[in-house]
Structure formats: C-alpha cells, structure tokens
Design a protein around this motif. Structure first.
Motif, PDB file in Angstrom:
ATOM      1  N   ASP A 113      -6.841  -2.990   4.802  1.00  0.00           N
ATOM      2  CA  ASP A 113      -7.365  -1.645   4.582  1.00  0.00           C
ATOM      3  C   ASP A 113      -8.843  -1.541   4.936  1.00  0.00           C
ATOM      4  OD1 ASP A 113      -4.856  -0.942   3.803  1.00  0.00           O
ATOM      5  OD2 ASP A 113      -5.334  -0.628   1.690  1.00  0.00           O
ATOM      6  N   GLU A 147      -2.843  -1.218   0.189  1.00  0.00           N
ATOM      7  CA  GLU A 147      -3.113  -1.354  -1.243  1.00  0.00           C
ATOM      8  C   GLU A 147      -2.395  -0.253  -2.018  1.00  0.00           C
ATOM      9  OE1 GLU A 147      -7.596  -2.779  -1.714  1.00  0.00           O
ATOM     10  OE2 GLU A 147      -7.324  -1.384  -0.049  1.00  0.00           O
ATOM     11  N   GLY A 148      -2.211  -0.516  -3.311  1.00  0.00           N
ATOM     12  CA  GLY A 148      -1.618   0.487  -4.181  1.00  0.00           C
ATOM     13  C   GLY A 148      -0.119   0.609  -4.023  1.00  0.00           C
ATOM     14  N   THR A 173       0.181   5.477  -1.144  1.00  0.00           N
ATOM     15  CA  THR A 173      -1.279   5.504  -1.228  1.00  0.00           C
ATOM     16  C   THR A 173      -1.852   5.678   0.173  1.00  0.00           C
ATOM     17  OG1 THR A 173      -1.239   4.046  -3.154  1.00  0.00           O
ATOM     18  CG2 THR A 173      -3.324   4.241  -1.992  1.00  0.00           C
ATOM     19  N   LEU A 218      -9.528   5.363  -1.075  1.00  0.00           N
ATOM     20  CA  LEU A 218      -8.128   5.291  -1.488  1.00  0.00           C
ATOM     21  C   LEU A 218      -7.715   6.524  -2.276  1.00  0.00           C
ATOM     22  CD1 LEU A 218      -8.193   1.530  -2.418  1.00  0.00           C
ATOM     23  CD2 LEU A 218      -6.638   2.525  -0.740  1.00  0.00           C
ATOM     24  N   TYR A 238      -3.518   3.878  -6.492  1.00  0.00           N
ATOM     25  CA  TYR A 238      -3.984   2.644  -5.849  1.00  0.00           C
ATOM     26  C   TYR A 238      -4.191   1.505  -6.839  1.00  0.00           C
ATOM     27  CZ  TYR A 238      -8.793   3.593  -7.422  1.00  0.00           C
ATOM     28  OH  TYR A 238      -9.925   3.822  -8.172  1.00  0.00           O
TER      29      TYR A 238
END
Length: 357
Positions: A284, A318-319, A323, A335, A339
């Motif tokens: 990310d 992520e998350g 997300t 984000l 997340y």
C-alpha cells in the motif's frame, strides 16, 4: 535523457552508527517502493527513472527529535521531490512542521492523525485516535464494563488514553484505573498491580510497544485471566518472543484474512502467512508513492503534491475487504473504510477475531 526523480526515504528506526556497509537497516521500505514503481514503469505510466536517497535518524522513543529533523533536512538539501517516512507517530509529529516549512510532500506511515497538513500525507499504520475506539467497542462486546489501563507516558500513549476514555464514556464503560509508565520500561509490576487493585474486568495496554511485554508478563504473573487488549503495539508479535509473552492478548492489526488484494499479492510473491502484515503495508505504501508520481504533471515538489491528491479509490491490501487507498485536495488520510482489524495472539500465531465493531 530524462532527469531522475529523487525520492527520499527517512528511516527513523535506525541510525548510521547501527548500519554496516551502507545496509538499509530496520524500517526500510525501499524494496516495496521499487516494486510498485516497477509495475507502473512496465505499464508505461511512469517513464522517468527514480533515484532513492536515504537518510537515517534514530527517533523517539530511544533516539531524539533532533536526529529526525537532521535526517529530514538532509533529504531536503539533496533535492528530493517527495519524502517517505517517518514511521513512528511521535517522529511524524516532529516532521510535519518541517514539511510545511520546506514545502516537501511527505508520506508518513505512522499512527498520528495530527501528522497531516498541506504537505504531510498520512498512511495510517494504526491510529492513535481510531484504535482506541475499536478497542473500547471490542471490550464492550466481550462484556467488560470496568477497564484498567497501563499506558506509555508519551504522545502516543496519552493520545490513545484520551480517545479510549472518550469512547468508554459513550459506551457506559468505567475506566477504574490508569497507570503510566516509561515507553522504555522493562518492568511494569508496580503499575500492573496498582491497576489490578481496582478490580477491573478488562485490561488495556496503550503505547508504542517496548513496554508491552513487561506489562503482559506482570499481568500473567499476577494470574489475572480476564480479557486483555492492546493497540497496534501488538504488531511486535511478528518478531522475536513478543507473541508468546503476549499470548491470549487481543490487539489491533492492519491485515485481514478476507482481503482479496492482499491474498493476490501474497500468492504472487509466494509469501508465507507470517508476512501478511509486512506485505499489506509495503504494497500500500509503495502503491501510493508510485501512483502519486505517475499522476504528477511534473516532478517538482508542487507537482508531486498535486499528483498525490489525484490518487483515489485504489483497493488496499490492508484492512478488511473493500478498504480503499487515496487522498484528496483536503484529504490526507490514505486508508478509507475498515482498515483496523482485531486479532489475537494464540500459541505464537495471529488469529483474526470476529466482533460487532
């Protein structure tokens, strides 16, 4: 030949004195930046060569604010158009006014929501503000109504405590005891016993994490068996003996087993489950940098700042699934969505936990 684009990498987890033969040291994410930039280069969206310039300054809590400022100014003097770092919330707060003074777009990957400004972009690796809400709601879901808290006496610990207290008030949870300790503490027996004297039915640790293992050890020695939770300090369980010292603790993580973007990247790299967090975070951050450069009309500092503002609605690794990553004209938090993920350390393994949050 197109001039190279200089991107600074500020590593606040290492000092030059810690490094051998130019090694990058802990906290370096250059490989991920190169990977995501390489993907856009292959697609033809980013043709300019990218040069990485590194600066090292061992920041708080074990180092100094001056070291972070010195490293930041070193990158500024090197003519970078973008800086990635710092990674620790306290140090991101130090770097934010520097980004404004020097007008350098910067992406910190820390937990400090206050480390946002016109030039300071924030990729949330945890959140001093959001995590405490998630923790309070999870403890309420578990039925804990009387919380005892130990926290680092630092900007990270005290910020978490404020938001935990606020959310506890909303949920009708009583915080019966709070005890502060040094972020560098290697013994927390006194603080933990003072909290337990108030008969909590839930226990919370808030801080950077260096003092988390001593707090967990003291709680275990006391024979206390109620629900216990910590903030993203629990991410330290991916290294060393921390996970076993904190066995049974719930904690806030940044990756979910349900995230299809993460699973696709891990499959492509052949990464083991233990690398899920590092993979999600690295992907990310790298993608934000690569997309910001690709969307910039020019590689001046202003051009890159505007380019970062154009990054929107990218699927995050992520998350939880769904997300998104992105910024905006007055939006500096990368984000969007769920997340933060509640997980638990059990027998040295991180297990995702369902809740009603």
């Amino acid at each position: 030949m197109t001039a190279s684009v200089k991107v600074g990498v500020l590593n606040d987890m290492a000092d030059l004195s810690d490094l051998d033969d130019g090694a990058t040291g802990p906290g370096d994410i250059t490989d991920w930046l190169e990977r995501e930039i390489g993907i856009l280069r292959k697609s033809g969206r980013l043709t300019a060569p990218v040069e990485f310039v590194h600066a090292y300054g061992l920041g708080l809590p074990s180092g100094t604010a001056e070291a972070v400022e010195r490293a930041y100014r070193q990158l500024a003097d090197a003519g970078v158009c973008l800086i990635v770092g710092p990674a620790i919330g306290d140090n991101a707060l130090i770097a934010t006014p520097l980004a404004e003074e020097l007008r350098i777009p910067t992406i910190n990957w820390a937990g400090a929501e206050r480390a946002r400004s016109r030039y300071m972009f924030h990729h949330q690796v945890g959140s001093h503000e959001d995590e405490s809400l998630v923790m309070a709601r999870h403890m309420a879901w578990l039925g804990a109504r009387r919380l005892g808290v130990v926290y680092d006496i630092s900007p990270i610990g005290t910020r978490h405590l404020k938001y935990l207290q606020d959310e506890a008030g909303v949920l009708g949870i009583e915080i019966v005891a709070t005890e502060g300790l040094s972020p560098m503490a290697d013994d927390a027996q006194e603080q933990v016993h003072k909290v337990l004297d108030k008969k909590p039915d839930g226990f919370v640790y808030l801080g950077l994490g260096l003092s988390a293992s001593p707090a967990a050890t003291a709680l275990a020695h006391a024979g206390w068996e109620g629900p216990k939770i910590m903030n993203t300090a629990g991410l330290r369980g991916y290294h060393g003996d921390f996970a076993r010292a904190c066995d049974g603790w719930f904690y806030i993580d940044m990756h979910s087993d349900s995230n299809r973007t993460l699973q696709a990247v891990m499959a492509e790299l052949g990464a083991p489950p233990q690398r899920a967090l590092a993979t999600a975070k690295g992907h990310d951050i790298g993608r934000l940098v690569a997309e910001g450069l690709a969307r910039a009309k020019d590689f001046s500092r202003e051009g890159v700042r505007v380019g970062l503002e154009q990054v929107k609605w990218l699927p995050a690794a992520e998350g939880e699934e769904g997300t998104l990553l992105g910024f905006g004209i007055q939006d500096r938090g990368a984000l969007k969505g769920r997340y933060l993920v509640v997980r638990q350390w059990l027998d040295g393994q991180s297990v995702e936990v369902s809740s009603l949050n």
